[in-house]
Design an enzyme around this catalytic site. Sequence first.
Site, PDB file in Angstrom:
ATOM      1  N   GLY A  87     -19.729  -3.430  -0.552  1.00  0.00           N
ATOM      2  CA  GLY A  87     -19.696  -2.049  -0.070  1.00  0.00           C
ATOM      3  C   GLY A  87     -20.057  -1.149  -1.231  1.00  0.00           C
ATOM      4  CB  CYS A 104     -25.084   1.270  -5.795  1.00  0.00           C
ATOM      5  SG  CYS A 104     -24.861   2.663  -6.882  1.00  0.00           S
TER       6      CYS A 104
HETATM    7  C1  UDX Z   1     -23.475  -1.757  -8.437  1.00  0.00           C
HETATM    8  C2  UDX Z   1     -24.272  -2.511  -9.530  1.00  0.00           C
HETATM    9  O1  UDX Z   1     -23.462  -3.577 -10.048  1.00  0.00           O
HETATM   10  C3  UDX Z   1     -24.694  -1.567 -10.649  1.00  0.00           C
HETATM   11  O2  UDX Z   1     -25.505  -2.261 -11.592  1.00  0.00           O
HETATM   12  C4  UDX Z   1     -25.480  -0.407 -10.041  1.00  0.00           C
HETATM   13  O3  UDX Z   1     -25.861   0.517 -11.058  1.00  0.00           O
HETATM   14  C5  UDX Z   1     -24.670   0.289  -8.954  1.00  0.00           C
HETATM   15  O4  UDX Z   1     -24.257  -0.669  -7.956  1.00  0.00           O
HETATM   16  P1  UDX Z   1     -20.963  -0.875  -8.152  1.00  0.00           P
HETATM   17  O5  UDX Z   1     -21.363  -0.544  -6.759  1.00  0.00           O
HETATM   18  O6  UDX Z   1     -20.256   0.148  -8.967  1.00  0.00           O
HETATM   19  O7  UDX Z   1     -22.260  -1.288  -9.028  1.00  0.00           O
HETATM   20  O8  UDX Z   1     -19.990  -2.155  -8.108  1.00  0.00           O
HETATM   21  P2  UDX Z   1     -20.134  -3.748  -8.165  1.00  0.00           P
HETATM   22  O9  UDX Z   1     -19.112  -4.237  -9.104  1.00  0.00           O
HETATM   23  O10 UDX Z   1     -21.517  -4.189  -8.393  1.00  0.00           O
HETATM   24  O11 UDX Z   1     -19.669  -4.171  -6.695  1.00  0.00           O
HETATM   25  C6  UDX Z   1     -20.355  -3.744  -5.533  1.00  0.00           C
HETATM   26  C7  UDX Z   1     -19.792  -4.424  -4.316  1.00  0.00           C
HETATM   27  O12 UDX Z   1     -20.090  -5.819  -4.344  1.00  0.00           O
HETATM   28  C8  UDX Z   1     -18.273  -4.323  -4.173  1.00  0.00           C
HETATM   29  O13 UDX Z   1     -17.956  -4.054  -2.827  1.00  0.00           O
HETATM   30  C9  UDX Z   1     -17.775  -5.697  -4.583  1.00  0.00           C
HETATM   31  O14 UDX Z   1     -16.566  -6.035  -3.952  1.00  0.00           O
HETATM   32  C10 UDX Z   1     -18.910  -6.571  -4.089  1.00  0.00           C
HETATM   33  N1  UDX Z   1     -19.014  -7.853  -4.820  1.00  0.00           N
HETATM   34  C11 UDX Z   1     -19.341  -7.858  -6.145  1.00  0.00           C
HETATM   35  C12 UDX Z   1     -18.801  -9.046  -4.135  1.00  0.00           C
HETATM   36  O15 UDX Z   1     -18.521  -9.071  -2.929  1.00  0.00           O
HETATM   37  N2  UDX Z   1     -18.932 -10.230  -4.824  1.00  0.00           N
HETATM   38  C13 UDX Z   1     -19.266 -10.269  -6.142  1.00  0.00           C
HETATM   39  O16 UDX Z   1     -19.376 -11.371  -6.690  1.00  0.00           O
HETATM   40  C14 UDX Z   1     -19.475  -9.042  -6.835  1.00  0.00           C
END
Ligand code: UDX
Length: 443
Positions: free
Chosen positions: A274, A277
């Site tokens: 979610g 981004c």
């Molecule tokens: C993301 C990108 O990582 C970053 O480089 C970009 O600039 C903006 O978008 P962000 O949205 O802040 O960053 O968080 P992130 O930690 O990447 O997690 C995004 C989503 O993916 C979260 O909902 C998280 O729960 C989910 N996620 C992340 C997973 O489901 N599994 C994973 O292994 C990693």
Amino acid sequence: MIPLEITVVGAGYVGLSSAVALALAGHRVHLIEHNIKRLQALQSGQIPFLEPDLESAFQDCQKNICIAASLERSVKSSSLIMLAVGTPSTPAHSADLSQIFAALEDIVPLLDQTPRVIVVKSTVPVGTNAEIKAYLESRAPKAVVAVASNPEFLRQGRALQGALFPDRIVIGASEPWALELLRQLYTPLQDAQIPEALEQYRPEQAIPILEISPESAELAKYAANAFLAMKISFINEIANVCAATGADVNEIKAVLEKDKRIGSDFLQAGLGYGGSCFPKDTRALSQISLRSGYEFRLLRAVIEVNSEQRFRVLQQLEQRLEGFRGKRIAVLGLTFKPDTDDLRESLGVDIALELQARGAIVKAHDPTPLKLEQVDFSSDLNACLTGVDAVILVTEWDEYRNANWKDLGCLMQRKLILDGRNALEPGDMLAAGFEYLGVGRKI
Ligand code: UDX
């Protein structure tokens, strides 16, 4: 180092973290924020959202940051003007550039013969740099101004770390003098005066600066996000195959991550991604591709898998409860990830609403104080769990990972948990008397 004077437009996660990082590196930063509430918070030394380490760092570099509501005074003395405004999704899923052009509208009358670079940090579609150039040529033909694409890759919850020490700095600019100014801007980051807590992240080697075309810089940001989203949808698909075959996704992850070609990040299976981004940028890249005549089929599948994953995961709970109607369910974690208070594209909120729509009586909890109208929210975890038939862990805050589940279970009507992030140890939960459901885990 040569300290530069710069203007940063927009004090959201990207603008504020970048402003603080550059101020810590010794530059003089004018930070422009139109929103009056945010402006007032910043002027009193507070940051307007939850982001670890950022507020204390912001307070540490006050002498190098000047906050203002408009850019009238700062553009004249700035050699770089950084646009870090929002580019939300339009209803047709492309990026809404109205905030970019509103900022340019304010900047145009202030441009003159002094060379300045407009640096686009916001995530924008391919061709925006050229569009801005054409706009400036028509609106300020005599001004000496270059446009550079400079996407950022920071993650919420560790935004300052990402702004200070990114894995790479990407600059898309055509004019050599603009490139030189951007090098002067970023080279001092390596030696920035930083909070003690971030010292461990200071890289030993110089941060690579990649100088590429503006179009490539614009597309690179979408490509990076799409790739990471693909890893998440991939591991979620593997988890679904695990659930059908009796394999365990965490055991598979352990095998995959030992392969240096695959790496260990973004292989955490769960309810899906979610946030502000991934959902927006994957949809925007899909649109960019379609508009240029190419259908990005792999990305379409990534998006589809992600939108279905939450329902697939919920299904097992629905089966165990023999339907949701009338069942009392606690939803833990509403922010889209831990260490933020951001609810954008929050799975917690979506799931709570979906359960309510299917007749469940939902109570939600989050460690951050949130104001929600559509969902019954409690900031007390014990109160939230009392008398429920099941609990769903949606966001893996430490408060849930480290909770005393044996005691919490005693408050529940039925000790049934759906761990939507595979954040808990199934063995511990079984020992605490729970029926444990995970995502693709062998129990
Ligand atoms: C993301 C990108 O990582 C970053 O480089 C970009 O600039 C903006 O978008 P962000 O949205 O802040 O960053 O968080 P992130 O930690 O990447 O997690 C995004 C989503 O993916 C979260 O909902 C998280 O729960 C989910 N996620 C992340 C997973 O489901 N599994 C994973 O292994 C990693």
